[in-house]
Enzyme design. Sequence first.
Site, PDB file in Angstrom:
ATOM      1  N   HIS A  21       0.701  -1.133  -0.026  1.00 13.27           N
ATOM      2  CA  HIS A  21       0.078  -0.030  -0.027  1.00 13.27           C
ATOM      3  C   HIS A  21       0.891   1.164   0.018  1.00 13.27           C
ATOM      4  O   HIS A  21       0.469   2.217  -0.563  1.00 13.27           O
ATOM      5  CB  HIS A  21      -0.903   0.065   1.365  1.00 13.27           C
ATOM      6  CG  HIS A  21      -1.916  -1.116   1.227  1.00 13.27           C
ATOM      7  ND1 HIS A  21      -2.010  -1.998   2.454  1.00 13.27           N
ATOM      8  CD2 HIS A  21      -2.892  -1.240   0.550  1.00 13.27           C
ATOM      9  CE1 HIS A  21      -2.965  -2.685   2.233  1.00 13.27           C
ATOM     10  NE2 HIS A  21      -3.741  -2.458   1.193  1.00 13.27           N
ATOM     11  N   ARG A  98      -1.826  -5.928  -8.624  1.00 19.11           N
ATOM     12  CA  ARG A  98      -0.717  -6.934  -8.199  1.00 19.11           C
ATOM     13  C   ARG A  98      -0.691  -8.103  -9.237  1.00 19.11           C
ATOM     14  O   ARG A  98       0.324  -7.808 -10.049  1.00 19.11           O
ATOM     15  CB  ARG A  98      -1.211  -7.748  -6.733  1.00 19.11           C
ATOM     16  CG  ARG A  98      -0.902  -6.678  -5.600  1.00 19.11           C
ATOM     17  CD  ARG A  98      -1.782  -7.304  -4.203  1.00 19.11           C
ATOM     18  NE  ARG A  98      -2.919  -7.122  -4.514  1.00 19.11           N
ATOM     19  CZ  ARG A  98      -3.733  -7.217  -3.373  1.00 19.11           C
ATOM     20  NH1 ARG A  98      -3.276  -7.401  -2.110  1.00 19.11           N
ATOM     21  NH2 ARG A  98      -4.998  -7.018  -3.485  1.00 19.11           N
TER      22      ARG A  98
HETATM   23  P1  ADP Z   1      -9.697  -3.916  -0.873  1.00 23.45           P
HETATM   24  O1  ADP Z   1     -10.381  -4.390   0.010  1.00 23.45           O
HETATM   25  O2  ADP Z   1      -9.962  -2.502  -1.776  1.00 23.45           O
HETATM   26  O3  ADP Z   1      -8.744  -4.865  -1.930  1.00 23.45           O
HETATM   27  P2  ADP Z   1      -6.995  -3.589   0.187  1.00 23.45           P
HETATM   28  O4  ADP Z   1      -6.383  -2.769   1.309  1.00 23.45           O
HETATM   29  O5  ADP Z   1      -6.716  -4.880   0.230  1.00 23.45           O
HETATM   30  O6  ADP Z   1      -8.535  -3.176  -0.160  1.00 23.45           O
HETATM   31  O7  ADP Z   1      -6.188  -2.634  -1.076  1.00 23.45           O
HETATM   32  C1  ADP Z   1      -6.312  -1.433  -1.481  1.00 23.45           C
HETATM   33  C2  ADP Z   1      -5.765  -1.337  -2.810  1.00 23.45           C
HETATM   34  O8  ADP Z   1      -4.296  -1.314  -2.853  1.00 23.45           O
HETATM   35  C3  ADP Z   1      -6.167  -2.195  -4.082  1.00 23.45           C
HETATM   36  O9  ADP Z   1      -6.144  -1.329  -5.201  1.00 23.45           O
HETATM   37  C4  ADP Z   1      -4.966  -3.091  -3.975  1.00 23.45           C
HETATM   38  O10 ADP Z   1      -5.193  -3.807  -5.084  1.00 23.45           O
HETATM   39  C5  ADP Z   1      -4.048  -2.493  -3.731  1.00 23.45           C
HETATM   40  N1  ADP Z   1      -2.926  -3.000  -3.233  1.00 23.45           N
HETATM   41  C6  ADP Z   1      -2.833  -3.797  -2.015  1.00 23.45           C
HETATM   42  N2  ADP Z   1      -1.422  -4.371  -1.935  1.00 23.45           N
HETATM   43  C7  ADP Z   1      -0.773  -4.242  -3.128  1.00 23.45           C
HETATM   44  C8  ADP Z   1       0.422  -4.353  -3.497  1.00 23.45           C
HETATM   45  N3  ADP Z   1       1.247  -5.073  -2.925  1.00 23.45           N
HETATM   46  N4  ADP Z   1       0.652  -3.911  -4.753  1.00 23.45           N
HETATM   47  C9  ADP Z   1       0.052  -3.237  -5.565  1.00 23.45           C
HETATM   48  N5  ADP Z   1      -1.069  -2.806  -5.029  1.00 23.45           N
HETATM   49  C10 ADP Z   1      -1.712  -3.246  -3.960  1.00 23.45           C
END
Ligand code: ADP
Length: 173
Positions: A21, A98
Site C-alpha cells: 500500500h 498486483r
Molecule cells: P480492497 O479491500 O479494496 O482490496 P486492500 O486494502 O486490500 O483493499 O487494497 C487497497 C488497494 O491497494 C487495492 O487497489 C489493492 O489492489 C492495492 N494493493 C494492495 N496491496 C498491493 C500491492 N502489494 N501492490 C499493488 N497494489 C496493492
Amino acid sequence: MSALRRVGLYPGTFDPVTLGHLDIIKRAVKLVDHLVIGVATNAPKAPLFSLDERMAMVSGEASALAEGRATIEVKSFDMLLVKFAESLGAGVILRGLRAVSDFEYEFQMVAMNQRLNTEIETVFLMADPRHQAISSRLVKEIALLGGNVAPFTSPAVAQALIQRCKEKNANGR
Ligand code: ADP
C-alpha cells in the site's frame, strides 16, 4: 488555484496497511495535488483491526510519504465508492494492481463505475517488484501462524499485528 487542484482517492480496507500500500501511495502523490486515502468500513470482510485502528495505522505511515508533492488526508467511508469520490471532488480513483488475479475484479469495478460517473477516471499503479506480491490477507495469515511479517509491513504495523494475534490466539481465536 483550487479549481485546478487535482484530487485523487485511493480506497481500500487497509487491514492492515502494508509496504505494498505504501508503495502505491508514494506513486499516487506524484499524480495528484491532494490524495485522500479512503479506509472502507468493510464490515462484510470482518477486519482484524477496527476502523479506528486501521485509520490510525494508515495515518501514521502515510504522513511521511507526501514529500512536499501533495497533501494527504485519511478518511473513512461506508458508501458507494463513486459517491464518496464525488463528495470529495475527486477526479481520479487510484488502485493498485498486483497480479492477473486482481484484474478481473478491478475490470468489472471500472466498467460499473464508468456507468455511474463518466467524469471520474480510475488509474492503476504497480508497486516495485519487491512489494508486488504483498497482500494484507497473507500478512495476517503469516502473523496468525507466528511467522515473521517484518519484510511486508512497517515495524509499527508488525508490532500491532503480533499483539493482535496474541490476543486472538489467547481467546482461542
Ligand atoms: P480492497 O479491500 O479494496 O482490496 P486492500 O486494502 O486490500 O483493499 O487494497 C487497497 C488497494 O491497494 C487495492 O487497489 C489493492 O489492489 C492495492 N494493493 C494492495 N496491496 C498491493 C500491492 N502489494 N501492490 C499493488 N497494489 C496493492
